[in-house]
Design a protein around this motif. Structure first.
Motif, PDB file in Angstrom:
ATOM      1  N   GLN A  90      -6.649  -4.649  -7.641  1.00 52.49           N
ATOM      2  CA  GLN A  90      -6.615  -3.298  -7.109  1.00 52.49           C
ATOM      3  C   GLN A  90      -5.304  -2.640  -7.519  1.00 52.49           C
ATOM      4  O   GLN A  90      -4.258  -3.277  -7.514  1.00 52.49           O
ATOM      5  N   VAL A  91      -5.402  -1.369  -7.845  1.00 51.08           N
ATOM      6  CA  VAL A  91      -4.230  -0.622  -8.284  1.00 51.08           C
ATOM      7  C   VAL A  91      -4.101   0.614  -7.412  1.00 51.08           C
ATOM      8  O   VAL A  91      -5.072   1.333  -7.187  1.00 51.08           O
ATOM      9  N   ASP A  92      -2.923   0.850  -6.891  1.00 46.55           N
ATOM     10  CA  ASP A  92      -2.636   2.072  -6.137  1.00 46.55           C
ATOM     11  C   ASP A  92      -1.802   2.986  -7.022  1.00 46.55           C
ATOM     12  O   ASP A  92      -0.768   2.579  -7.556  1.00 46.55           O
ATOM     13  N   ILE A  93      -2.263   4.213  -7.168  1.00 52.74           N
ATOM     14  CA  ILE A  93      -1.536   5.193  -7.966  1.00 52.74           C
ATOM     15  C   ILE A  93      -1.084   6.310  -7.036  1.00 52.74           C
ATOM     16  O   ILE A  93      -1.894   6.882  -6.302  1.00 52.74           O
ATOM     17  N   GLN A  94       0.187   6.602  -7.039  1.00 51.72           N
ATOM     18  CA  GLN A  94       0.735   7.659  -6.218  1.00 51.72           C
ATOM     19  C   GLN A  94       1.368   8.701  -7.145  1.00 51.72           C
ATOM     20  O   GLN A  94       2.233   8.385  -7.959  1.00 51.72           O
TER      21      GLN A  94
END
Length: 63
Positions: free
Chosen positions: A50-54
């Motif tokens: 899983q990748v979180d992009i902010q």
């Protein structure tokens, strides 16, 4: 030098090939039995990465 060291074990394993086959089968079966008896927590759970992009967008709404 290596030729004289390697010849006797190779000759014996070729001469007693059925013993080598039986030995390899015993080791394979033993490994399969050991794997089936392992507790489940030994293997890690599968989870896709899983990748979180902010990002910042000044002046835009959160939607």
């Amino acid at each position: 030098m290596f030729n004289t060291i390697q010849n006797p074990p190779l000759k014996n394993s070729i001469a007693q090939r059925w013993l080598m086959v039986i030995g390899s089968l015993v080791i394979t079966i033993w490994g399969l039995v050991t794997i089936t008896q392992m507790p489940e927590y030994v293997f890690p759970p599968f989870a896709p990465p899983q990748v979180d992009i902010q990002t910042e967008a000044v002046g835009l709404a959160p939607e």
